[in-house]
Design an enzyme around this catalytic site. Structure first.
Site, PDB file in Angstrom:
ATOM      1  N   ARG A  68       8.620  -0.006 -12.904  1.00 64.03           N
ATOM      2  CA  ARG A  68       7.986  -0.037 -14.141  1.00 64.03           C
ATOM      3  C   ARG A  68       8.520   0.678 -15.496  1.00 64.03           C
ATOM      4  NH1 ARG A  68       1.883  -0.077 -13.563  1.00 64.03           N
ATOM      5  NH2 ARG A  68       2.569   2.229 -12.554  1.00 64.03           N
ATOM      6  N   ASP A 208       7.994   2.467  10.489  1.00 60.80           N
ATOM      7  CA  ASP A 208       7.285   3.776  10.861  1.00 60.80           C
ATOM      8  C   ASP A 208       8.281   4.548  11.098  1.00 60.80           C
ATOM      9  OD1 ASP A 208       6.496   5.942  12.294  1.00 60.80           O
ATOM     10  OD2 ASP A 208       4.586   4.292  12.745  1.00 60.80           O
ATOM     11  N   HIS A 209       8.447   5.767  10.259  1.00 57.83           N
ATOM     12  CA  HIS A 209       9.810   6.667  10.178  1.00 57.83           C
ATOM     13  C   HIS A 209       9.823   7.284  11.589  1.00 57.83           C
ATOM     14  CE1 HIS A 209       7.268   9.583   8.262  1.00 57.83           C
ATOM     15  NE2 HIS A 209       8.186  10.476   8.792  1.00 57.83           N
ATOM     16  N   LYS A 213      13.090   8.859  14.264  1.00 58.18           N
ATOM     17  CA  LYS A 213      13.703  10.055  14.466  1.00 58.18           C
ATOM     18  C   LYS A 213      14.341  10.185  16.041  1.00 58.18           C
ATOM     19  CE  LYS A 213       9.599  12.348  12.103  1.00 58.18           C
ATOM     20  NZ  LYS A 213      10.049  13.239  11.292  1.00 58.18           N
ATOM     21  N   HIS A 271       1.985   6.724  13.500  1.00 55.68           N
ATOM     22  CA  HIS A 271       2.911   7.653  14.178  1.00 55.68           C
ATOM     23  C   HIS A 271       2.478   8.459  15.645  1.00 55.68           C
ATOM     24  CE1 HIS A 271       4.528   7.734  10.228  1.00 55.68           C
ATOM     25  NE2 HIS A 271       3.881   8.646   9.787  1.00 55.68           N
TER      26      HIS A 271
HETATM   27  P1  NDP Z   1       4.971   6.453  -5.641  1.00 49.01           P
HETATM   28  O1  NDP Z   1       3.627   6.573  -6.224  1.00 49.01           O
HETATM   29  O2  NDP Z   1       5.655   7.845  -5.893  1.00 49.01           O
HETATM   30  O3  NDP Z   1       5.878   5.546  -6.513  1.00 49.01           O
HETATM   31  C1  NDP Z   1       5.298   4.227  -6.720  1.00 49.01           C
HETATM   32  C2  NDP Z   1       6.487   3.469  -7.341  1.00 49.01           C
HETATM   33  O4  NDP Z   1       5.752   2.057  -7.607  1.00 49.01           O
HETATM   34  C3  NDP Z   1       6.891   4.021  -8.786  1.00 49.01           C
HETATM   35  O5  NDP Z   1       8.193   3.718  -8.598  1.00 49.01           O
HETATM   36  C4  NDP Z   1       5.953   2.923  -9.765  1.00 49.01           C
HETATM   37  O6  NDP Z   1       6.884   2.837 -10.836  1.00 49.01           O
HETATM   38  C5  NDP Z   1       6.050   1.589  -8.885  1.00 49.01           C
HETATM   39  N1  NDP Z   1       5.056   0.880  -9.428  1.00 49.01           N
HETATM   40  C6  NDP Z   1       3.620   1.023  -9.267  1.00 49.01           C
HETATM   41  N2  NDP Z   1       3.095  -0.152  -9.880  1.00 49.01           N
HETATM   42  C7  NDP Z   1       4.031  -0.824 -10.553  1.00 49.01           C
HETATM   43  C8  NDP Z   1       3.750  -2.013 -11.347  1.00 49.01           C
HETATM   44  N3  NDP Z   1       2.660  -2.429 -11.582  1.00 49.01           N
HETATM   45  N4  NDP Z   1       4.943  -2.443 -11.568  1.00 49.01           N
HETATM   46  C9  NDP Z   1       6.267  -2.024 -11.525  1.00 49.01           C
HETATM   47  N5  NDP Z   1       6.403  -0.831 -10.780  1.00 49.01           N
HETATM   48  C10 NDP Z   1       5.247   0.026 -10.249  1.00 49.01           C
HETATM   49  O7  NDP Z   1       4.884   6.266  -4.106  1.00 49.01           O
HETATM   50  P2  NDP Z   1       5.764   6.896  -3.072  1.00 49.01           P
HETATM   51  O8  NDP Z   1       7.155   6.650  -3.341  1.00 49.01           O
HETATM   52  O9  NDP Z   1       5.245   7.880  -2.848  1.00 49.01           O
HETATM   53  O10 NDP Z   1       5.612   5.816  -1.750  1.00 49.01           O
HETATM   54  C11 NDP Z   1       5.906   4.528  -1.716  1.00 49.01           C
HETATM   55  C12 NDP Z   1       5.286   4.030  -0.654  1.00 49.01           C
HETATM   56  O11 NDP Z   1       6.041   4.542   0.729  1.00 49.01           O
HETATM   57  C13 NDP Z   1       3.825   3.794  -0.315  1.00 49.01           C
HETATM   58  O12 NDP Z   1       3.603   2.765   0.255  1.00 49.01           O
HETATM   59  C14 NDP Z   1       3.723   5.054   0.703  1.00 49.01           C
HETATM   60  O13 NDP Z   1       2.538   5.007   1.394  1.00 49.01           O
HETATM   61  C15 NDP Z   1       5.053   4.905   1.585  1.00 49.01           C
HETATM   62  N6  NDP Z   1       5.263   6.050   2.156  1.00 49.01           N
HETATM   63  C16 NDP Z   1       5.756   7.303   1.174  1.00 49.01           C
HETATM   64  C17 NDP Z   1       6.026   8.773   1.770  1.00 49.01           C
HETATM   65  C18 NDP Z   1       6.492   9.749   0.789  1.00 49.01           C
HETATM   66  O14 NDP Z   1       6.835  10.765   1.572  1.00 49.01           O
HETATM   67  N7  NDP Z   1       6.264   9.582  -0.455  1.00 49.01           N
HETATM   68  C19 NDP Z   1       6.070   8.545   3.296  1.00 49.01           C
HETATM   69  C20 NDP Z   1       5.865   7.410   3.939  1.00 49.01           C
HETATM   70  C21 NDP Z   1       5.357   6.308   3.388  1.00 49.01           C
HETATM   71  P3  NDP Z   1       6.610   3.634 -12.170  1.00 49.01           P
HETATM   72  O15 NDP Z   1       6.329   5.089 -11.647  1.00 49.01           O
HETATM   73  O16 NDP Z   1       7.933   3.205 -12.864  1.00 49.01           O
HETATM   74  O17 NDP Z   1       5.413   3.263 -12.713  1.00 49.01           O
HETATM   75  C1  BG6 Z   2       3.707  10.187   6.323  1.00 49.89           C
HETATM   76  C2  BG6 Z   2       2.626  10.664   5.983  1.00 49.89           C
HETATM   77  O1  BG6 Z   2       3.883   9.014   6.925  1.00 49.89           O
HETATM   78  O2  BG6 Z   2       4.296  11.284   7.275  1.00 49.89           O
HETATM   79  C3  BG6 Z   2       2.328  12.143   5.500  1.00 49.89           C
HETATM   80  O3  BG6 Z   2       2.053   9.635   5.038  1.00 49.89           O
HETATM   81  C4  BG6 Z   2       3.110  12.933   6.292  1.00 49.89           C
HETATM   82  O4  BG6 Z   2       1.125  12.417   4.984  1.00 49.89           O
HETATM   83  C5  BG6 Z   2       4.657  12.640   6.965  1.00 49.89           C
HETATM   84  O5  BG6 Z   2       3.200  14.220   5.623  1.00 49.89           O
HETATM   85  C6  BG6 Z   2       4.994  13.212   8.109  1.00 49.89           C
HETATM   86  O6  BG6 Z   2       6.242  13.023   8.356  1.00 49.89           O
HETATM   87  P1  BG6 Z   2       7.028  13.809   8.694  1.00 49.89           P
HETATM   88  O7  BG6 Z   2       8.412  13.065   9.074  1.00 49.89           O
HETATM   89  O8  BG6 Z   2       7.533  15.137   8.088  1.00 49.89           O
HETATM   90  O9  BG6 Z   2       6.544  14.603  10.148  1.00 49.89           O
END
Ligand code: NDP
Ligand code: BG6
Length: 523
Positions: A68, A208-209, A213, A271
């Protein structure tokens, strides 16, 4: 210590996937949610590391970040460079970054705006021609899960999901979907149906990361690439299995997300279930995506359903309290974290005892535990074997005899160790437990690649073995749904426990296993 043996490698069932066969075709990866944490911390660093590998990603590999914020491509490249420097496995190399980043672009897209997707389609057509991506596209959903359906519907409406006209119609479109996949079985089913209206199942890669591994994949190699373990991998020899996924961090600013998720949905549904199925599955007939996934799903179906009283007895939930960690740092309790309701009933720790009702595992308990703010970050599967039927050395110190334990250390210090009794030197017949250790780092002389590297490359190669199939995601919810329902309906019978940061959870979790005359491993 175990050293690397070439014969062992030759019998590796994953050999068909060794590096010389893993050359990806050119493609464009469109990352939805590109300004988010996951993209900067995991996805771009993994792609950069793949670009630095041998063989590298094709020079024409292209990334289009979509979110966004009104970022420019230059701004996006800068943020990604910061992420690569900080998080990539591969060392930062200015020359490589220059070539790699020339293929990185940013486009501002509001996920609900169909016109933005039409514009995106034009951008992709143009980039495909300029960079020679052969019409191949991967859409990565790294966004809050509430947007998955809208994005996929809009991709379909903008004609981005059907076969690309470029490359004589040979180009492919694939979709990678992040976790959490649904909120329970019903929502997972509904999401699957929505994705299925736009993409075919063989185009969908549910990530599922943990499956990426190395040590998780090594469970399969250990079991099915060797002959000595399978004959004893059953109820006749195994007393019980412990699966621990412990983290020392708290919710780390993700309180808003975590409130709706909790340890059960965030870790157990995905996981831990993956670790459980790989440990318990029957040998597949081949190393194809469907053979492996068929066997994993059978394990999920065989998890013994528990009635209410069994669920109350066999599960424990808890939240971390405020306190001082082992490093002397004060940390807030879960209820004080930003984005968390003061009366929150979300668990940051869960332990459970489950059984698998089949010929191999009947009556062998699997004890599972996962939590945040535990003493350390460690993931381990421990297979504890039965004691010898007759204690030959009773008079000479048999009380020291400890059961054999095969522990698969998923992280850190990735490796496998086998604990067995050995005679300690001296005239007396004294027995002590010793460990036979295999460590990835020292045996292979290299640290394993990051999970996302493996999975992103697999998706580019069209190999879905390490991704979750539609029926698997749905079935994996069943246990979690039943636990959640009991916790909600019998709130006072399953009180939310509290635990000090830096401890292994509440006493109730110890009691869960000690009632059976067993103990959690000290890790
Ligand atoms: P964030 O909240 O950091 O990022 C969300 C992203 O979505 C941003 O780029 C945001 O853009 C964008 N976004 C949200 N709403 C809109 C919209 N209406 N239009 C356009 N863009 C939008 O999330 P994460 O990166 O942490 O996580 C992303 C996914 O990955 C989730 O499903 C999470 O569960 C999964 N995940 C994350 C992990 C992690 O370590 N972070 C680990 C495992 C899974 P902007 O900021 O520009 O608005
Ligand atoms: C993510 C969870 O899927 O796995 C986090 O959303 C968690 O809460 C993470 O911290 C753990 O991953 P790892 O690879 O560090 O064991």
């Amino acid at each position: 210590m175990i050293s690397l043996d070439d014969d062992l490698l030759a019998s590796n069932p994953l050999r068909e996937n060794t590096v010389e066969h893993r050359i990806a075709l050119p493609s464009i990866m469109v990352i939805f949610g590109a300004t988010g944490d996951l993209t900067q911390r995991k996805l771009l660093p993994a792609l950069y590391s793949l670009a630095s590998d041998q063989p590298p990603l094709p020079a024409s590999f292209t990334v289009v970040g979509v979110a966004r914020r009104p970022w420019s491509t230059e701004e996006f490249r800068q943020k990604m460079e910061d992420g690569v420097k900080k998080y990539a496995r591969a060392a930062y190399d200015e020359e490589l970054w220059k070539t790699f980043s020339a293929g990185i672009f940013y486009e501002q897209v509001e996920f609900n705006d169909i016109n933005a997707y039409r514009h995106l389609a034009e951008t992709l057509t143009q980039l495909n021609q300029e960079r020679g991506a052969m019409g191949n596209r991967i859409f990565y959903l790294a966004t809050p899960p509430s947007y998955y359906s809208d994005i996929v519907r809009n991709l379909g409406a903008a004609g981005l999901a059907s076969d690309s006209p470029q490359n004589d119609g040979q180009g492919w479109n694939r979709l990678i979907v992040e976790k959490p996949f649904g909120y329970d079985k019903a929502t997972a089913k509904a999401l699957n149906a929505e994705l299925g209206e736009v993409f075919n199942e063989d185009q969908i890669y549910r990530i599922d990361h943990y499956l990426g591994k190395e040590t998780v994949q090594n469970i399969l190699v250990l079991r099915f690439g060797n002959y000595i373990f399978e004959p004893i991998w059953n109820r006749q020899y195994i007393d019980h299995v412990q699966i621990t996924v412990a983290e020392n961090i708290g919710v780390e600013g993700r309180g808003g997300y975590y409130e709706d998720s909790g340890a059960l949905r965030d870790m157990m549904q995905n996981h831990l279930m993956q670790l459980l199925t790989l440990t318990a599955m029957e040998p597949p007939t081949g190393f194809s995506a469907n053979s492996v996934r068929d066997e994993k799903v059978k394990v999920l179906h065989a998890i013994k359903p528990m009635d209410t009283s069994t669920l109350l007895k066999n599960t424990v939930r808890a939240q971390y309290a405020a306190g001082i960690t082992s490093t002397g740092k004060y940390v807030p309790g879960y209820l004080e974290e930003t984005g968390v309701a003061k009366q929150s009933k979300t668990e940051t720790f869960v332990s459970a005892k489950v059984e698998i009702d089949n010929w191999r595992w009947a009556e062998v308990p699997f004890y599972l535990r996962t939590g945040k703010r535990l003493p350390k970050r460690v993931t381990e599967i421990a297979i504890q074997f039965k004691r010898p039927p007759f204690s030959l050395f009773r008079k000479s110190g048999a009380e020291e005899l400890q059961p054999n334990i095969l522990s698969l250390r998923i992280q850190p210090n990735e490796g496998i160790s086998l604990k067995f009794g050995a005679k300690s030197p001296g005239q007396a017949m004294r027995i002590h437990a010793v460990n036979m250790d295999f460590q990835y780092g020292s045996s292979f002389g290299a640290e394993p690649p990051e999970a996302y590297e493996r999975l992103l490359l697999d998706a580019m190669l069209g190999d879905s073995t390490l991704f979750t199939r539609r029926d698997e995601t749905e079935t994996a919810w069943e246990l979690v749904d039943s636990i959640k329902a009991v916790w909600e309906n019998f709130d006072s019978d399953t009180p939310m426990q509290s635990y000090e940061p830096g401890t292994w959870g509440p006493q109730a979790a110890d009691k869960l296993i000690e009632t059976d005359g067993r103990f959690w491993r000290r890790l």
